[in-house]
Each structure stands twice: as structure tokens, then as C-alpha cells.
Design a protein around this motif. Structure first.
Motif, PDB file in Angstrom:
ATOM      1  N   MET A 126       0.853  -1.165   0.000  1.00 30.26           N
ATOM      2  CA  MET A 126       0.000   0.000   0.000  1.00 30.26           C
ATOM      3  C   MET A 126       0.899   1.227   0.000  1.00 30.26           C
ATOM      4  SD  MET A 126      -3.132   0.950   2.497  1.00 30.26           S
ATOM      5  CE  MET A 126      -4.322   0.720   1.228  1.00 30.26           C
ATOM      6  N   ASN A 127       0.672   2.154  -0.939  1.00 20.38           N
ATOM      7  CA  ASN A 127       1.520   3.345  -0.997  1.00 20.38           C
ATOM      8  C   ASN A 127       0.993   4.454  -0.086  1.00 20.38           C
ATOM      9  OD1 ASN A 127      -0.384   5.028  -2.406  1.00 20.38           O
ATOM     10  ND2 ASN A 127       0.123   3.951  -4.286  1.00 20.38           N
ATOM     11  N   ARG A 128       1.796   5.475   0.103  1.00 19.12           N
ATOM     12  CA  ARG A 128       1.470   6.558   1.036  1.00 19.12           C
ATOM     13  C   ARG A 128       0.171   7.279   0.659  1.00 19.12           C
ATOM     14  NH1 ARG A 128       3.325   8.173   5.368  1.00 19.12           N
ATOM     15  NH2 ARG A 128       5.399   7.345   5.239  1.00 19.12           N
ATOM     16  N   GLU A 129      -0.090   7.475  -0.636  1.00 21.16           N
ATOM     17  CA  GLU A 129      -1.329   8.136  -1.063  1.00 21.16           C
ATOM     18  C   GLU A 129      -2.549   7.326  -0.650  1.00 21.16           C
ATOM     19  OE1 GLU A 129      -1.170   8.986  -5.228  1.00 21.16           O
ATOM     20  OE2 GLU A 129       0.640  10.190  -5.013  1.00 21.16           O
ATOM     21  N   ASP A 130      -2.476   5.990  -0.787  1.00 23.57           N
ATOM     22  CA  ASP A 130      -3.592   5.136  -0.406  1.00 23.57           C
ATOM     23  C   ASP A 130      -3.861   5.195   1.092  1.00 23.57           C
ATOM     24  OD1 ASP A 130      -4.055   4.286  -2.977  1.00 23.57           O
ATOM     25  OD2 ASP A 130      -2.859   2.465  -2.785  1.00 23.57           O
ATOM     26  N   ILE A 131      -2.816   5.341   1.882  1.00 22.92           N
ATOM     27  CA  ILE A 131      -2.989   5.408   3.330  1.00 22.92           C
ATOM     28  C   ILE A 131      -3.833   6.627   3.703  1.00 22.92           C
ATOM     29  CG2 ILE A 131      -1.763   5.832   5.510  1.00 22.92           C
ATOM     30  CD1 ILE A 131       0.421   3.986   4.494  1.00 22.92           C
ATOM     31  N   HIS A 132      -3.714   7.705   2.954  1.00 23.34           N
ATOM     32  CA  HIS A 132      -4.471   8.916   3.261  1.00 23.34           C
ATOM     33  C   HIS A 132      -5.855   8.944   2.612  1.00 23.34           C
ATOM     34  CE1 HIS A 132      -1.281  10.646   5.590  1.00 23.34           C
ATOM     35  NE2 HIS A 132      -0.432  10.265   4.657  1.00 23.34           N
ATOM     36  N   ASN A 133      -6.201   7.940   1.810  1.00 23.17           N
ATOM     37  CA  ASN A 133      -7.540   7.797   1.262  1.00 23.17           C
ATOM     38  C   ASN A 133      -8.276   6.825   2.178  1.00 23.17           C
ATOM     39  OD1 ASN A 133      -9.784   6.674  -0.111  1.00 23.17           O
ATOM     40  ND2 ASN A 133      -8.919   7.289  -2.074  1.00 23.17           N
ATOM     41  N   ARG A 134      -9.142   7.331   3.014  1.00 23.69           N
ATOM     42  CA  ARG A 134      -9.772   6.505   4.060  1.00 23.69           C
ATOM     43  C   ARG A 134     -10.547   5.319   3.513  1.00 23.69           C
ATOM     44  NH1 ARG A 134      -9.596   7.950   9.304  1.00 23.69           N
ATOM     45  NH2 ARG A 134      -8.730   9.983   9.722  1.00 23.69           N
ATOM     46  N   ARG A 135     -11.256   5.497   2.404  1.00 24.40           N
ATOM     47  CA  ARG A 135     -12.042   4.396   1.835  1.00 24.40           C
ATOM     48  C   ARG A 135     -11.107   3.264   1.386  1.00 24.40           C
ATOM     49  NH1 ARG A 135     -16.395   1.464   1.960  1.00 24.40           N
ATOM     50  NH2 ARG A 135     -17.008   0.646  -0.030  1.00 24.40           N
ATOM     51  N   THR A 136     -10.055   3.625   0.654  1.00 26.30           N
ATOM     52  CA  THR A 136      -9.090   2.633   0.176  1.00 26.30           C
ATOM     53  C   THR A 136      -8.418   1.944   1.360  1.00 26.30           C
ATOM     54  OG1 THR A 136      -8.696   3.932  -1.813  1.00 26.30           O
ATOM     55  CG2 THR A 136      -7.027   2.301  -1.252  1.00 26.30           C
ATOM     56  N   LEU A 137      -8.062   2.722   2.363  1.00 31.61           N
ATOM     57  CA  LEU A 137      -7.415   2.164   3.550  1.00 31.61           C
ATOM     58  C   LEU A 137      -8.355   1.223   4.303  1.00 31.61           C
ATOM     59  CD1 LEU A 137      -5.026   1.998   5.468  1.00 31.61           C
ATOM     60  CD2 LEU A 137      -5.835   4.101   6.550  1.00 31.61           C
ATOM     61  N   ALA A 138      -9.620   1.610   4.436  1.00 33.12           N
ATOM     62  CA  ALA A 138     -10.594   0.758   5.133  1.00 33.12           C
ATOM     63  C   ALA A 138     -10.768  -0.568   4.399  1.00 33.12           C
ATOM     64  CB  ALA A 138     -11.933   1.477   5.269  1.00 33.12           C
ATOM     65  N   ILE A 139     -10.821  -0.530   3.069  1.00 35.24           N
ATOM     66  CA  ILE A 139     -10.949  -1.764   2.294  1.00 35.24           C
ATOM     67  C   ILE A 139      -9.707  -2.632   2.485  1.00 35.24           C
ATOM     68  CG2 ILE A 139     -11.045  -2.698  -0.060  1.00 35.24           C
ATOM     69  CD1 ILE A 139     -12.857  -0.222  -0.721  1.00 35.24           C
ATOM     70  N   TYR A 140      -8.534  -2.019   2.424  1.00 35.01           N
ATOM     71  CA  TYR A 140      -7.277  -2.759   2.635  1.00 35.01           C
ATOM     72  C   TYR A 140      -7.262  -3.427   4.010  1.00 35.01           C
ATOM     73  CZ  TYR A 140      -2.373  -3.526   3.760  1.00 35.01           C
ATOM     74  OH  TYR A 140      -1.193  -4.088   4.170  1.00 35.01           O
ATOM     75  N   LEU A 141      -7.596  -2.672   5.053  1.00 30.20           N
ATOM     76  CA  LEU A 141      -7.590  -3.221   6.412  1.00 30.20           C
ATOM     77  C   LEU A 141      -8.647  -4.299   6.582  1.00 30.20           C
ATOM     78  CD1 LEU A 141      -7.010   0.054   8.462  1.00 30.20           C
ATOM     79  CD2 LEU A 141      -5.353  -1.793   8.050  1.00 30.20           C
ATOM     80  N   SER A 142      -9.809  -4.112   5.946  1.00 30.60           N
ATOM     81  CA  SER A 142     -10.872  -5.105   6.021  1.00 30.60           C
ATOM     82  C   SER A 142     -10.422  -6.428   5.426  1.00 30.60           C
ATOM     83  CB  SER A 142     -12.114  -4.597   5.292  1.00 30.60           C
ATOM     84  OG  SER A 142     -13.115  -5.589   5.277  1.00 30.60           O
ATOM     85  N   GLU A 143      -9.751  -6.366   4.286  1.00 33.84           N
ATOM     86  CA  GLU A 143      -9.246  -7.590   3.655  1.00 33.84           C
ATOM     87  C   GLU A 143      -8.161  -8.232   4.520  1.00 33.84           C
ATOM     88  OE1 GLU A 143      -8.089  -6.265  -0.241  1.00 33.84           O
ATOM     89  OE2 GLU A 143     -10.174  -6.144  -0.917  1.00 33.84           O
ATOM     90  N   LYS A 144      -7.288  -7.416   5.064  1.00 37.92           N
ATOM     91  CA  LYS A 144      -6.198  -7.907   5.915  1.00 37.92           C
ATOM     92  C   LYS A 144      -6.742  -8.593   7.172  1.00 37.92           C
ATOM     93  CE  LYS A 144      -2.283  -5.982   8.497  1.00 37.92           C
ATOM     94  NZ  LYS A 144      -1.589  -4.734   8.831  1.00 37.92           N
ATOM     95  N   GLN A 145      -7.836  -8.043   7.726  1.00 33.55           N
ATOM     96  CA  GLN A 145      -8.414  -8.546   8.985  1.00 33.55           C
ATOM     97  C   GLN A 145      -9.632  -9.432   8.764  1.00 33.55           C
ATOM     98  OE1 GLN A 145      -7.614  -4.186  10.886  1.00 33.55           O
ATOM     99  NE2 GLN A 145      -9.289  -5.326  11.786  1.00 33.55           N
ATOM    100  N   GLN A 146      -9.949  -9.787   7.527  1.00 31.75           N
ATOM    101  CA  GLN A 146     -11.152 -10.566   7.199  1.00 31.75           C
ATOM    102  C   GLN A 146     -12.423  -9.923   7.765  1.00 31.75           C
ATOM    103  OE1 GLN A 146      -8.516 -12.702   8.882  1.00 31.75           O
ATOM    104  NE2 GLN A 146      -7.572 -12.684   6.859  1.00 31.75           N
ATOM    105  N   SER A 147     -12.489  -8.592   7.730  1.00 29.52           N
ATOM    106  CA  SER A 147     -13.647  -7.806   8.205  1.00 29.52           C
ATOM    107  C   SER A 147     -13.965  -8.054   9.679  1.00 29.52           C
ATOM    108  CB  SER A 147     -14.889  -8.072   7.348  1.00 29.52           C
ATOM    109  OG  SER A 147     -14.660  -7.646   6.029  1.00 29.52           O
ATOM    110  N   ILE A 148     -12.943  -8.306  10.485  1.00 31.01           N
ATOM    111  CA  ILE A 148     -13.116  -8.532  11.920  1.00 31.01           C
ATOM    112  C   ILE A 148     -12.575  -7.324  12.683  1.00 31.01           C
ATOM    113  CG2 ILE A 148     -12.460 -10.013  13.879  1.00 31.01           C
ATOM    114  CD1 ILE A 148     -14.331 -11.385  11.862  1.00 31.01           C
ATOM    115  N   CYS A 149     -13.339  -6.835  13.646  1.00 33.38           N
ATOM    116  CA  CYS A 149     -12.923  -5.706  14.468  1.00 33.38           C
ATOM    117  C   CYS A 149     -11.645  -6.072  15.228  1.00 33.38           C
ATOM    118  CB  CYS A 149     -14.029  -5.331  15.448  1.00 33.38           C
ATOM    119  SG  CYS A 149     -13.577  -4.037  16.637  1.00 33.38           S
ATOM    120  N   GLY A 150     -10.645  -5.204  15.162  1.00 34.90           N
ATOM    121  CA  GLY A 150      -9.383  -5.434  15.840  1.00 34.90           C
ATOM    122  C   GLY A 150      -9.468  -5.348  17.350  1.00 34.90           C
ATOM    123  N   LEU A 151     -10.591  -4.870  17.877  1.00 32.36           N
ATOM    124  CA  LEU A 151     -10.725  -4.746  19.331  1.00 32.36           C
ATOM    125  C   LEU A 151     -11.673  -5.776  19.944  1.00 32.36           C
ATOM    126  CD1 LEU A 151     -10.751  -0.855  19.606  1.00 32.36           C
ATOM    127  CD2 LEU A 151      -8.905  -2.409  20.248  1.00 32.36           C
TER     128      LEU A 151
END
Length: 92
Positions: A1-26
Motif C-alpha cells: 500500500m503506498n502513502r497516497e492510499d494510506i491517506h484515502n480513508r475508503r481505500t485504507l478501510a478496504i485494505y484493512l478489512s481484507e487484511k483482517q477478514q472484516s473482523i474488528c481489531g478490538l
């Protein structure tokens, strides 16, 4: 993930969702990625910014908004155990 994507919240949320299998980290429960449910999810700094946490993917997790509000700027016990004082979430 590049720096521009990190600052795009939608793109970042999708990336994190895929990484975490849509499971809340808390709480460990499923997070809906539907656009109309956007108010129910947020991006959390594992090591809070107020405690030196970085805005980088290894220090970010997708969580429910209510879980993030409960966590506030506290450092979760598991993060202390996992990362220690020199872990990847801290600013170098």
C-alpha cells in the motif's frame, strides 16, 4: 500500500478489512463494509498518535466506532505484550 492510499480513508478501510477478514481489531466481531454502514467502522491507531503511534498500516486496524470510542487513547494490553516499548507502531 503506498502513502497516497494510506491517506484515502475508503481505500485504507478496504485494505484493512481484507487484511483482517472484516473482523474488528478490538472486539473480534464482524464489521460491515457496506457504504451505508460507514458510521459503524473506524480506523484505529493501535499505538495511539498521542503516545507516539505512526500513521502506517502496521499501526492501523479497522474497528467498530463504538469500540474505538471505548479504547480512547489507551494502549491495549495485548499491544504492550506484542509490541513492547520499541514495537512497530511507535514513531522512531
Amino acid at each position: 500500500m503506498n502513502r497516497e492510499d494510506i491517506h484515502n480513508r475508503r481505500t485504507l478501510a478496504i485494505y484493512l478489512s481484507e487484511k483482517q477478514q472484516s473482523i474488528c481489531g478490538l472486539c473480534g466481531q464482524k464489521i460491515s463494509m457496506k457504504r451505508e454502514h460507514s458510521y459503524k467502522k473506524s480506523i484505529d491507531h493501535i499505538i495511539p498518535k498521542s503516545k507516539g503511534g505512526r500513521w502506517e498500516t502496521d499501526n492501523l486496524q479497522l474497528v467498530h466506532t463504538i469500540c474505538n470510542q471505548r479504547k480512547s487513547n489507551n494502549l491495549p494490553t495485548w499491544a504492550i505484550e506484542k509490541y513492547g516499548p520499541d514495537g512497530p507502531g511507535y514513531a522512531k
